[in-house]
Design a protein around this motif. Structure first.
Motif, PDB file in Angstrom:
ATOM      1  N   SER A  55       0.811  -1.101   0.063  1.00 50.50           N
ATOM      2  CA  SER A  55       0.026  -0.080   0.041  1.00 50.50           C
ATOM      3  C   SER A  55       0.977   1.388  -0.101  1.00 50.50           C
ATOM      4  O   SER A  55       0.635   2.297  -0.598  1.00 50.50           O
ATOM      5  CB  SER A  55      -0.871  -0.025   1.289  1.00 50.50           C
ATOM      6  OG  SER A  55      -1.737  -1.159   1.127  1.00 50.50           O
ATOM      7  N   THR A  56       2.042   1.144   1.001  1.00 47.09           N
ATOM      8  CA  THR A  56       2.715   2.441   0.840  1.00 47.09           C
ATOM      9  C   THR A  56       3.615   2.537  -0.399  1.00 47.09           C
ATOM     10  O   THR A  56       3.447   3.684  -0.885  1.00 47.09           O
ATOM     11  CB  THR A  56       3.939   2.303   1.925  1.00 47.09           C
ATOM     12  OG1 THR A  56       3.304   2.053   3.181  1.00 47.09           O
ATOM     13  CG2 THR A  56       4.872   3.405   2.095  1.00 47.09           C
ATOM     14  N   VAL A  57       3.779   1.746  -0.807  1.00 48.61           N
ATOM     15  CA  VAL A  57       4.669   1.840  -2.443  1.00 48.61           C
ATOM     16  C   VAL A  57       3.701   2.281  -3.515  1.00 48.61           C
ATOM     17  O   VAL A  57       4.035   3.405  -4.300  1.00 48.61           O
ATOM     18  CB  VAL A  57       5.437   0.364  -2.792  1.00 48.61           C
ATOM     19  CG1 VAL A  57       5.833   0.613  -4.071  1.00 48.61           C
ATOM     20  CG2 VAL A  57       6.469   0.117  -1.774  1.00 48.61           C
ATOM     21  N   LEU A  58       2.622   1.727  -3.385  1.00 54.33           N
ATOM     22  CA  LEU A  58       1.753   2.104  -4.500  1.00 54.33           C
ATOM     23  C   LEU A  58       1.188   3.545  -4.432  1.00 54.33           C
ATOM     24  O   LEU A  58       0.884   4.326  -5.113  1.00 54.33           O
ATOM     25  CB  LEU A  58       0.691   1.215  -4.885  1.00 54.33           C
ATOM     26  CG  LEU A  58       1.234  -0.347  -5.254  1.00 54.33           C
ATOM     27  CD1 LEU A  58      -0.429  -1.368  -5.353  1.00 54.33           C
ATOM     28  CD2 LEU A  58       1.610  -0.328  -6.650  1.00 54.33           C
TER      29      LEU A  58
ATOM     30  N   PRO B 217      12.023  14.382   1.130  1.00 49.02           N
ATOM     31  CA  PRO B 217      11.516  14.483   2.492  1.00 49.02           C
ATOM     32  C   PRO B 217       9.717  14.369   2.387  1.00 49.02           C
ATOM     33  O   PRO B 217       9.333  13.644   3.436  1.00 49.02           O
ATOM     34  CB  PRO B 217      11.733  16.010   3.010  1.00 49.02           C
ATOM     35  CG  PRO B 217      12.675  16.469   2.038  1.00 49.02           C
ATOM     36  CD  PRO B 217      13.002  15.493   0.723  1.00 49.02           C
ATOM     37  N   ALA B 218       9.249  14.557   1.449  1.00 50.01           N
ATOM     38  CA  ALA B 218       7.764  14.396   1.382  1.00 50.01           C
ATOM     39  C   ALA B 218       7.385  13.025   1.017  1.00 50.01           C
ATOM     40  O   ALA B 218       6.373  12.387   1.628  1.00 50.01           O
ATOM     41  CB  ALA B 218       7.185  15.297   0.026  1.00 50.01           C
ATOM     42  N   VAL B 219       8.293  12.147   0.109  1.00 51.47           N
ATOM     43  CA  VAL B 219       8.132  10.763   0.175  1.00 51.47           C
ATOM     44  C   VAL B 219       8.304   9.989   1.434  1.00 51.47           C
ATOM     45  O   VAL B 219       7.419   9.265   1.660  1.00 51.47           O
ATOM     46  CB  VAL B 219       9.095  10.175  -1.002  1.00 51.47           C
ATOM     47  CG1 VAL B 219       9.017   8.909  -0.815  1.00 51.47           C
ATOM     48  CG2 VAL B 219       8.695  10.861  -2.294  1.00 51.47           C
ATOM     49  N   THR B 220       9.158  10.388   1.926  1.00 47.83           N
ATOM     50  CA  THR B 220       9.395   9.877   3.404  1.00 47.83           C
ATOM     51  C   THR B 220       8.102  10.084   4.441  1.00 47.83           C
ATOM     52  O   THR B 220       7.598   9.050   5.054  1.00 47.83           O
ATOM     53  CB  THR B 220      10.734  10.347   4.178  1.00 47.83           C
ATOM     54  OG1 THR B 220      12.023  10.044   3.179  1.00 47.83           O
ATOM     55  CG2 THR B 220      10.947   9.619   5.354  1.00 47.83           C
ATOM     56  N   THR B 221       7.794  11.299   4.425  1.00 45.78           N
ATOM     57  CA  THR B 221       6.562  11.601   5.362  1.00 45.78           C
ATOM     58  C   THR B 221       5.281  10.982   4.887  1.00 45.78           C
ATOM     59  O   THR B 221       4.821  10.341   5.826  1.00 45.78           O
ATOM     60  CB  THR B 221       6.570  13.188   5.423  1.00 45.78           C
ATOM     61  OG1 THR B 221       7.430  13.773   5.712  1.00 45.78           O
ATOM     62  CG2 THR B 221       5.265  13.385   6.164  1.00 45.78           C
ATOM     63  N   LEU B 222       5.053  10.933   3.632  1.00 49.91           N
ATOM     64  CA  LEU B 222       4.061  10.287   3.069  1.00 49.91           C
ATOM     65  C   LEU B 222       3.849   8.716   3.347  1.00 49.91           C
ATOM     66  O   LEU B 222       2.889   7.984   3.514  1.00 49.91           O
ATOM     67  CB  LEU B 222       3.597  10.418   1.616  1.00 49.91           C
ATOM     68  CG  LEU B 222       2.265  10.047   1.088  1.00 49.91           C
ATOM     69  CD1 LEU B 222       1.050  10.679   1.711  1.00 49.91           C
ATOM     70  CD2 LEU B 222       2.129  10.334  -0.436  1.00 49.91           C
ATOM     71  N   SER B 223       5.184   8.339   3.044  1.00 48.14           N
ATOM     72  CA  SER B 223       5.316   6.786   3.375  1.00 48.14           C
ATOM     73  C   SER B 223       5.129   6.404   4.781  1.00 48.14           C
ATOM     74  O   SER B 223       4.498   5.210   5.112  1.00 48.14           O
ATOM     75  CB  SER B 223       6.757   6.451   2.830  1.00 48.14           C
ATOM     76  OG  SER B 223       7.192   6.480   1.712  1.00 48.14           O
TER      77      SER B 223
ATOM     78  N   LEU C 192       3.077   7.964   6.863  1.00 48.34           N
ATOM     79  CA  LEU C 192       1.856   8.182   7.307  1.00 48.34           C
ATOM     80  C   LEU C 192       0.908   6.962   6.758  1.00 48.34           C
ATOM     81  O   LEU C 192       0.208   6.414   7.417  1.00 48.34           O
ATOM     82  CB  LEU C 192       1.244   9.481   6.877  1.00 48.34           C
ATOM     83  CG  LEU C 192       1.692  10.676   7.571  1.00 48.34           C
ATOM     84  CD1 LEU C 192       1.482  11.820   6.745  1.00 48.34           C
ATOM     85  CD2 LEU C 192       1.439  10.716   8.803  1.00 48.34           C
ATOM     86  N   VAL C 193       1.150   6.522   5.525  1.00 46.85           N
ATOM     87  CA  VAL C 193       0.418   5.424   4.862  1.00 46.85           C
ATOM     88  C   VAL C 193       0.621   4.497   5.422  1.00 46.85           C
ATOM     89  O   VAL C 193      -0.295   3.603   5.654  1.00 46.85           O
ATOM     90  CB  VAL C 193       0.588   5.642   3.141  1.00 46.85           C
ATOM     91  CG1 VAL C 193       0.073   4.398   2.574  1.00 46.85           C
ATOM     92  CG2 VAL C 193       0.402   6.649   2.560  1.00 46.85           C
ATOM     93  N   PHE C 194       1.861   3.790   5.634  1.00 46.23           N
ATOM     94  CA  PHE C 194       2.266   2.621   6.586  1.00 46.23           C
ATOM     95  C   PHE C 194       1.493   2.844   7.869  1.00 46.23           C
ATOM     96  O   PHE C 194       0.945   1.734   8.213  1.00 46.23           O
ATOM     97  CB  PHE C 194       3.659   2.531   6.721  1.00 46.23           C
ATOM     98  CG  PHE C 194       4.081   1.217   7.123  1.00 46.23           C
ATOM     99  CD1 PHE C 194       4.682   0.143   6.102  1.00 46.23           C
ATOM    100  CD2 PHE C 194       4.098   0.838   8.496  1.00 46.23           C
ATOM    101  CE1 PHE C 194       4.969  -1.002   6.395  1.00 46.23           C
ATOM    102  CE2 PHE C 194       4.553  -0.351   8.720  1.00 46.23           C
ATOM    103  CZ  PHE C 194       5.022  -1.269   7.952  1.00 46.23           C
TER     104      PHE C 194
END
Length: 272
Positions: A77-80, A189-195, A197-199
């Motif tokens: 889910s996080t990757v997609l 940084p945005a990718v890390t933050t969103l990853s 949160l989604v995880f």
């Protein structure tokens, strides 16, 4: 007040706040070391001697399978979600196309509608597609993540200079090449933050698995915790131990990515 005094005061204040914040987690871990009956007779502050028996109860319920299912669902889910959100955010932030504002407005509109309203239709759709009692219904909702699209759009709009994109395009770089080679370097940084949160959201999701999963071998951690015990006895101590074990991956991820997480939040709060 001198600089030394201010430093000492700040250190003591942060230490006290940290203790207050960590106390519930400590109590949760300690409660998992007691018998279920002991939790109703006294306030536990120190570790007990029933940890091994509670761990046997957790292991006997195939908790490892629920752990694996949760990991698969959360990781995929996080990757997609991050990949689709970043692509959509790049398109909304740096491209002009017909009805762009209306489409983006429709994306924002979906954020205002509670997801629970569409659960019945979603379950019917999954049954029609023969995806019930699989892990796919737990993954698909995160692919179309309206918050992720909005988050990436706002971050890319302020973090990625248009001049850099134009220079890459003049050099013959394709749109996908620009995205993977240039844009991804700016939005880390945005990718890390969103990853993170989604995880976290996927890992802790309880309502959707409760509705679409009926096979015990497909249970995720939230459902697996509720099954600890027997038909005649709810073993709260074992459930609390399972909850402590289920919290560990989230703590590890936040410990590893905390700096990028905070940097992404602070950058996203001032850009756009």
């Amino acid at each position: 007040m001198s600089t030394r005094s201010r430093t000492v005061t700040a250190t003591v204040t942060i230490a006290l706040l940290s203790i207050v914040a960590l106390l519930p987690f400590y109590i949760m871990v300690v409660m998992g070391t007691y018998r279920n009956e002991d939790l109703f007779t006294k306030i536990v502050l120190f570790p007990g001697n029933y940890l091994v028996e509670n761990f046997k109860t957790v292991a006997a319920s195939r908790f490892d399978l629920a752990y694996w299912n949760s990991f698969i669902v959360s990781a995929v889910s996080t990757v997609l979600s991050v990949f689709v959100s970043a692509l959509a955010g790049f398109a909304f932030a740096k491209y002009n196309f017909r009805h762009k504002s209306k489409i983006f407005g429709a994306v924002l509109l979906t954020m205002m509608i509670p997801g629970q309203l569409g659960l019945v239709a979603y379950v019917i759709e999954m049954r029609y597609l023969n995806l019930s009692d699989t892990l796919m219904p737990l993954i698909l909702p995160w692919v179309a993540n309206a918050f992720g699209v909005y988050w990436m759009t706002q971050f890319i709009r302020g973090a990625v200079p248009a001049e850099v994109i134009e220079s890459a395009r003049i050099d013959g770089c394709s749109d996908l090449g620009i995205f993977f080679r240039i844009v991804m370097a700016f939005i880390y940084p945005a990718v890390t933050t969103l990853s993170l949160l989604v995880f976290l959201w996927s890992w802790n999701n309880y309502l959707l698995p409760l509705i679409v999963i009926n096979k015990p071998e497909m249970y995720t951690i939230p459902l697996g915790i509720t099954t600890l015990g027997s038909a005649y006895r709810t073993d709260l101590a074992a459930q609390i131990l399972g909850l402590s074990i289920g919290t560990l991956p989230v703590l590890v991820l936040f410990a590893i990515g905390s700096k990028s997480f905070i940097r992404g939040l602070t950058a996203g709060s001032v850009k756009g």
